[in-house]
Design an enzyme around this catalytic site. Structure first.
Site, PDB file in Angstrom:
ATOM      1  N   GLY A   1       0.625  -0.948   0.033  1.00  0.00           N
ATOM      2  CA  GLY A   1      -0.436   0.093   0.028  1.00  0.00           C
ATOM      3  C   GLY A   1       0.701   0.800  -0.194  1.00  0.00           C
ATOM      4  O   GLY A   1       0.551   2.493   0.387  1.00  0.00           O
TER       5      GLY A   1
ATOM      6  N   ALA B   1      -0.746   3.641  -2.752  1.00  0.00           N
ATOM      7  CA  ALA B   1      -2.023   4.608  -2.101  1.00  0.00           C
ATOM      8  C   ALA B   1      -1.914   5.358  -1.230  1.00  0.00           C
ATOM      9  O   ALA B   1      -2.188   6.245  -1.790  1.00  0.00           O
ATOM     10  CB  ALA B   1      -2.274   2.764  -2.114  1.00  0.00           C
TER      11      ALA B   1
ATOM     12  N   GLU C   1       7.015   3.781 -12.140  1.00  0.00           N
ATOM     13  CA  GLU C   1       6.667   2.702 -12.622  1.00  0.00           C
ATOM     14  C   GLU C   1       5.120   2.930 -12.934  1.00  0.00           C
ATOM     15  O   GLU C   1       5.259   1.771 -14.072  1.00  0.00           O
ATOM     16  CB  GLU C   1       5.829   2.227 -10.618  1.00  0.00           C
ATOM     17  CG  GLU C   1       5.675   0.722 -10.217  1.00  0.00           C
ATOM     18  CD  GLU C   1       5.579  -0.020  -9.506  1.00  0.00           C
ATOM     19  OE1 GLU C   1       5.701  -1.018  -9.484  1.00  0.00           O
ATOM     20  OE2 GLU C   1       5.285   0.595  -8.158  1.00  0.00           O
TER      21      GLU C   1
ATOM     22  N   ARG D   1      -6.234   5.386  -9.348  1.00  0.00           N
ATOM     23  CA  ARG D   1      -6.399   5.212  -8.337  1.00  0.00           C
ATOM     24  C   ARG D   1      -6.357   6.437  -7.357  1.00  0.00           C
ATOM     25  O   ARG D   1      -7.670   6.129  -6.108  1.00  0.00           O
ATOM     26  CB  ARG D   1      -4.789   4.885  -8.378  1.00  0.00           C
ATOM     27  CG  ARG D   1      -4.797   3.827  -8.869  1.00  0.00           C
ATOM     28  CD  ARG D   1      -3.245   3.192  -8.145  1.00  0.00           C
ATOM     29  NE  ARG D   1      -2.865   2.426  -7.336  1.00  0.00           N
ATOM     30  CZ  ARG D   1      -2.331   1.964  -6.810  1.00  0.00           C
ATOM     31  NH1 ARG D   1      -1.251   1.394  -7.301  1.00  0.00           N
ATOM     32  NH2 ARG D   1      -2.278   1.654  -5.025  1.00  0.00           N
TER      33      ARG D   1
ATOM     34  N   ARG E   1      16.321  -2.235   1.381  1.00  0.00           N
ATOM     35  CA  ARG E   1      16.468  -3.016   0.654  1.00  0.00           C
ATOM     36  C   ARG E   1      17.641  -1.711  -0.220  1.00  0.00           C
ATOM     37  O   ARG E   1      17.889  -0.547  -0.227  1.00  0.00           O
ATOM     38  CB  ARG E   1      15.543  -2.895  -0.932  1.00  0.00           C
ATOM     39  CG  ARG E   1      16.499  -3.625  -1.801  1.00  0.00           C
ATOM     40  CD  ARG E   1      15.274  -3.987  -2.758  1.00  0.00           C
ATOM     41  NE  ARG E   1      15.533  -4.790  -4.126  1.00  0.00           N
ATOM     42  CZ  ARG E   1      14.920  -4.984  -5.396  1.00  0.00           C
ATOM     43  NH1 ARG E   1      13.260  -4.949  -5.305  1.00  0.00           N
ATOM     44  NH2 ARG E   1      15.927  -5.843  -6.144  1.00  0.00           N
ATOM     45  N   GLU E   2      18.780  -2.178  -0.545  1.00  0.00           N
ATOM     46  CA  GLU E   2      19.927  -1.451  -0.616  1.00  0.00           C
ATOM     47  C   GLU E   2      20.492  -0.667   0.208  1.00  0.00           C
ATOM     48  O   GLU E   2      20.359   0.486  -1.365  1.00  0.00           O
ATOM     49  CB  GLU E   2      19.567  -1.231  -2.622  1.00  0.00           C
ATOM     50  CG  GLU E   2      19.930  -2.574  -3.481  1.00  0.00           C
ATOM     51  CD  GLU E   2      19.585  -2.308  -4.517  1.00  0.00           C
ATOM     52  OE1 GLU E   2      19.679  -2.786  -5.422  1.00  0.00           O
ATOM     53  OE2 GLU E   2      18.665  -1.065  -4.873  1.00  0.00           O
TER      54      GLU E   2
ATOM     55  N   GLY F   1      22.390   1.161   2.000  1.00  0.00           N
ATOM     56  CA  GLY F   1      23.434   2.385   1.819  1.00  0.00           C
ATOM     57  C   GLY F   1      23.534   2.993   3.261  1.00  0.00           C
ATOM     58  O   GLY F   1      23.806   1.913   3.582  1.00  0.00           O
TER      59      GLY F   1
END
Length: 418
Positions: A193, A196, A218, A227, A358-359, A361
């Site tokens: 979500g 959203a 995206e 949406r 994620r990633e 760094g």
């Protein structure tokens, strides 16, 4: 014009004429084209830092043996004597800065011509935007800032927050709203979500008179708007696939479209690098300084960098660092969506933690606020409270951390308070 000798002379002469104006000087020595003026201005800065009066005598003394290189005492005296008034001081500073930007722009353009490539073109565009964003800013004094704080303290406290309202009172109470200059990371697993929730933030900000810039890496422009219509009109989002709407759906959707048409919202689809995003935001901010812009980027892992890095995590870290500096420079809140690694799926307690970014760094270091969306029904479809969502505030540089309970109406893509 790339060399404005007269403006440089006027700035230096005005300071020599009225040394107290040094406190209002916002240029650096590098902004001057004439090497003599660079030496003189650096000497002025050194004198000012010692809290000594900035005048012909003190600057000459600071220059010492370099006085000959700048044209002697007579040149300084001529500059000070040629100033009829100090009223043009700020204007002349702007002229010096304008020439500096033009000069540097020409240098980078020539460098690109000598070695044209996609990489050098990106570097040229980034440099031009950087220099374009260089302006003469008046730094507020300590007194002015203290007075501003005092005024804020005496204002009514009921339902007052220091940033832009998110539309969720419990979250606003913890964060004070979306703060200018903050980089907020909104993370979660796919289909949790994130988009959203970000669109809900955008809708609320538009409703309160703000300006929203959504950088969608995206989804397309039309898909995002559909949406948002579903959320505003409370029309089942699945119906966009079949286009089989009831009369009530149609009426509510048309009403929502009429309202949304008045919103100050821009959806960007083509900007994918930090340089592109920086250019778009700067243009918007400079176009209307009263717009109260909120920036949303969906999402980090789809962004690209013009520079080359040995590892992806270093590249991601460099991008978040640039976005944080951009947020602070332009004093806008930036909401950056991010994916989580699959490591969260391997744990019994699947509530995300910062190491799941994620990633990651330097994401944890650069972000002012880090929030995770967690839905128990995502992993357990038999769970009670299928619409319950936990907003896990895991980092806040200037405030508390904790959990905010929300409700998620999946068919509409709409988040509400508990």
């Amino acid at each position: 014009m790339i060399h404005n000798r007269e403006a440089e002379q006027s700035v230096i002469g005005t300071i020599l004429y009225e040394g107290t104006l040094m406190k209002d000087a916002t240029l650096s020595a590098d902004h001057f084209a004439d090497p003599r003026h660079q030496l003189i201005y650096r000497a002025m800065q050194k004198v000012y830092k010692t809290e000594a009066p900035v005048n012909l005598v003190s600057v000459t003394t600071e220059l010492n043996h370099k006085i000959t290189a700048v044209g002697g005492v007579s040149y300084l005296a001529d500059l000070a004597g040629s100033v009829p008034t100090t009223e043009a001081f700020k204007h002349d500073q702007r002229l010096v800065l304008e020439a500096f930007r033009n000069r540097k722009g020409k240098e980078h353009a020539l460098r690109y011509i000598e070695n044209p490539s996609n990489e050098s073109l990106e570097e040229l565009l980034k440099s031009l935007e950087d220099y374009r964003g260089t302006t003469v800013k008046e730094a507020p004094s300590t007194y002015d800032t203290l007075m501003e704080i005092a005024r804020e303290m005496v204002q009514p406290r009921e339902s007052r927050i220091t940033g832009y309202s998110t539309g969720y009172p419990d979250l606003d109470q913890m964060t004070g709203g979306s703060q200018k200059g903050d980089l907020m990371i909104l993370a979660g697993r796919p289909s949790m979500g994130k988009t959203a929730f970000a669109l809900n933030l955008a809708s609320h900000h538009c409703k309160t008179g703000g300006e929203v810039h959504i950088f969608s890496l995206e989804m397309g422009h039309k898909e995002l708007l559909k949406r948002m219509i579903s959320c505003e009109a409370e029309v089942d989002g699945q119906k966009w696939r079949s286009m089989k709407f009831s009369n009530e759906d149609y009426e509510r959707a048309m009403t929502a479209i009429g309202v949304m048409a008045e919103w100050n919202m821009v959806i960007h689809e083509r900007e994918r690098t930090v340089a592109d995003i920086r250019a778009a935001i700067r243009q918007a901010v400079h176009k209307n300084e009263e717009a109260r812009p909120l920036v949303i980027i969906d999402y980090l892992q789809l962004m690209a960098s013009t520079a080359r890095f040995e590892r992806r995590d270093l590249e991601v870290g460099a991008m978040t660092r640039e976005l944080k500096l951009l947020a602070r420079e332009l004093e806008v809140p930036i909401v950056l969506l991010s994916q989580l690694s699959r490591g969260v799926e391997q744990r019994q307690d699947k509530r995300p933690v910062m190491s799941d970014l994620r990633e990651s760094g330097n994401i944890e270091q650069d972000a002012d606020v880090i929030g995770f969306l967690y839905r128990n029904d995502y992993y357990n479809w038999k769970a009670e409270d299928q619409d319950r969502v936990e907003f896990l505030l895991s980092k806040q540089r200037n405030g508390p951390v904790g959990m905010v309970g929300l409700r998620f109406m999946k068919e509409y893509g709409k988040f509400t308070g508990v």
